[in-house]
Design a protein around this motif. Sequence first.
Motif, PDB file in Angstrom:
ATOM      1  N   ALA A  50       0.985  -1.089  -0.143  1.00 29.69           N
ATOM      2  CA  ALA A  50      -0.051  -0.036   0.123  1.00 29.69           C
ATOM      3  C   ALA A  50       0.716   1.214   0.047  1.00 29.69           C
TER       4      ALA A  50
ATOM      5  N   ARG B  63      -3.819   3.270   1.015  1.00 27.10           N
ATOM      6  CA  ARG B  63      -4.510   2.929   2.380  1.00 27.10           C
ATOM      7  C   ARG B  63      -4.537   4.051   3.326  1.00 27.10           C
TER       8      ARG B  63
ATOM      9  N   THR C 298     -11.294   2.384  -0.551  1.00 31.23           N
ATOM     10  CA  THR C 298      -9.917   2.482   0.031  1.00 31.23           C
ATOM     11  C   THR C 298      -9.779   1.978   1.547  1.00 31.23           C
TER      12      THR C 298
END
Length: 375
Positions: free
Chosen positions: A239, A312, A339
């Motif tokens: 991420a 993220r 997300t």
Amino acid sequence: MLDESLLDAPEGLAEADHRGLLRGAAEAGARVRTAARHAIEAGVGDLKPDGRPRAVLIAGPGAAATHTADFISSLAGPGSPVTRLAPTGVAPAAGALRWDLPGWAGSVDLLLIATPDGTEPSLSMLVEQAYRRGSSVVAVAPSGTPLAEAMTGAHGLFVPMATSPYDQEEPLAASSSGVFWALLTPLLALLDRIGLLTAGPDALEKVADRLDHIAERCGPAIATYSNPAKTLAAELADALPVVWTEGSSAGPAGRRFSAALAELAGRPALVAELPEALAAHSALLAGPLAASADPEDFFRDRVEETPALHARVVLLRDRPIGGLTAAPGARDLALSHDTPISELEPEEGGDLETLAELIAITDFAAVYLALASRA
């Protein structure tokens, strides 16, 4: 790629930890206690200041000094007189960095120097410059260094940096927990003494206790499913961390986490404060970094192809839920773009304790991400 199996292999983590980063994080509480004792032995408790300084100038190399200035400025509150003196130079080497006092600095100002090195010629020259102008000078650095000698000549207050035997085995990482708390703690004790912030002996002991508590929760022997730092590291495996902070004390923790991810784990991260982060990063979450931007392709090569990098959100808050908060809006924005979001919120306590908890958990997370990524 993150080797998640390594997160639950304490022996493997220890073998990969060549710079003692996990030990530094685990011993943060002990480092606070040692540094507080050094401050007392240096005479901080015996100071009788005439009043608060007009300006507090902080000089030192790298992330340690940057985070120290950020932390102190946050605790000092609105209208903080704290300013970091950023160095110039052609390289981040001790002999290449240069610091200068502002032209207005004088006898009513306080210069604080925080360095884990102490061999920087320009810092010794800065001490002499401050002495000629009548500014008060306090330095935290390793004992027996040129800076310590310069402080003696300038009649400044020198506090030996709290160190551990393994500090000299490998080059110190500027973002390591041990370095940060060893430099910060004596300065907190000093600024409490002059009335700029509240960080008396009892408050520092509570910080040390909170750091010990986090070390117990986040240590390498604690399994990932019950370890908030390992959990966060696993969640950030593939991420791009988008760190959102809420509350004045959470801001420095978020900025430190972003810097630690870059220095220790080699990972980029974005950081912003709520509620303005929602506008600043809205387009980012709606773009190619959103999870929904990469629909599953049945024919995609899952073995050879590097996983797509998706955002993220990491939400750091410094006080219990209640009152005016942008957290619900942050969750809604993240989830509306598919997300995922990770949240960290400390237990109740003073500003020093809550900030220490956020920093401790994210420090551990950055270290775990660094070690498991290099396996």
